[in-house]
Scaffold this motif. Sequence first.
Motif, short mmCIF file in Angstrom:
data_model
loop_
_atom_site.label_atom_id
_atom_site.label_comp_id
_atom_site.label_asym_id
_atom_site.label_seq_id
_atom_site.Cartn_x
_atom_site.Cartn_y
_atom_site.Cartn_z
N LEU A 1 3.15 -25.84 46.14
CA LEU A 1 2.67 -25.08 45.16
C LEU A 1 1.17 -25.06 45.23
N ASP A 2 0.50 -24.44 44.69
CA ASP A 2 -0.98 -24.45 44.37
C ASP A 2 -1.31 -25.37 43.46
N GLU A 3 -2.54 -25.94 43.73
CA GLU A 3 -2.86 -26.97 42.85
C GLU A 3 -3.79 -26.42 41.67
N THR A 4 -3.58 -26.96 40.37
CA THR A 4 -4.09 -26.77 39.12
C THR A 4 -4.44 -27.91 38.48
N LEU A 5 -5.60 -27.59 37.40
CA LEU A 5 -6.03 -28.47 36.60
C LEU A 5 -5.11 -29.35 36.13
N ARG A 6 -3.85 -28.77 35.22
CA ARG A 6 -2.98 -29.32 34.71
C ARG A 6 -2.08 -30.08 35.50
N GLY A 7 -1.77 -29.53 36.55
CA GLY A 7 -0.71 -29.88 37.55
C GLY A 7 0.50 -30.20 37.28
N VAL A 8 1.30 -31.63 37.01
CA VAL A 8 2.42 -31.67 36.49
C VAL A 8 2.53 -32.25 35.21
N GLY A 9 1.33 -32.19 34.62
CA GLY A 9 1.20 -32.60 32.94
C GLY A 9 1.85 -31.71 32.11
N GLY A 10 2.61 -32.13 31.18
CA GLY A 10 3.29 -31.27 30.21
C GLY A 10 3.84 -31.87 29.12
N PHE A 11 4.61 -31.15 28.17
CA PHE A 11 5.05 -31.72 27.26
C PHE A 11 4.48 -32.80 26.25
N GLY A 12 3.34 -32.24 26.08
CA GLY A 12 2.36 -33.06 25.16
C GLY A 12 1.24 -33.81 25.95
N SER A 13 1.24 -33.52 27.20
CA SER A 13 0.02 -34.41 28.10
C SER A 13 -1.25 -34.18 27.48
N THR A 14 -1.47 -33.06 26.81
CA THR A 14 -2.85 -33.03 26.37
C THR A 14 -3.39 -33.44 25.27
N GLY A 15 -2.45 -34.31 24.52
CA GLY A 15 -2.56 -34.99 23.39
C GLY A 15 -2.26 -34.06 22.14
N ARG A 16 -2.48 -34.74 20.98
CA ARG A 16 -1.89 -34.07 19.75
C ARG A 16 -3.00 -32.98 19.09
N ARG A 17 -4.17 -33.30 19.12
CA ARG A 17 -5.25 -32.70 18.51
C ARG A 17 -6.10 -31.76 19.75
#
Length: 157
Positions: free
Chosen positions: A141-157
Amino acid sequence: MTEGTDMVTIKVMWDEGADRALGLPGYATGGAAGADLRANLPDRGEITLQPGARALVPTGLRLAIPAGYEVQLRPRSGLALKHGITLPNTPGTIDSDYRGPLGVIVMNAGSEPFTIAHGDRIAQMVVAPVVQAALQVVEDLDETLRGVGGFGSTGRR
Ligand SMILES: O=c1ccn([C@H]2C[C@H](O)[C@@H](COP(=O)(O)OP(=O)(O)OP(=O)(O)O)O2)c(=O)[nH]1
């Protein structure tokens, strides 16, 4: 019809034994996205839901939704806020090729028993366009900034 709002014709048939006097689902205002659905309970009269209980509530309607569209069943926010009344499968999906009785799965997520009476507005139906996916298997799959991060990986705020 409100200017700027697309319109699609949906054929409606009353179920056998349904109370036609309740009328068809209606849009409360010109800009409303949802048309309110009424409980059609001419024989039973009412359904009481204990806290945590759910029931399939008949609307008395059968639809022929044009191909390329679906109908979504959604809770009414007033009932949700005041009484905890929701639809456990929200948004309920009504397929364009379904010709059976339109039922609403209503759940009492509140703390008090709730009675649905014949003619009560219990949910709303929203018409939406449908896109089907042509799934294609690949090895990368093409690469992205998010990649495999999910389910709250960007933090709470
Ligand atoms: O709240 C709902 C949800 C579904 N339906 C009807 C219309 C829909 O087209 C059909 C099938 O719904 P769905 O695909 O969500 O159910 P399923 O559990 O996947 O059953 P099926 O195997 O029949 O698709 O049931 C309702 O009347 N009310």
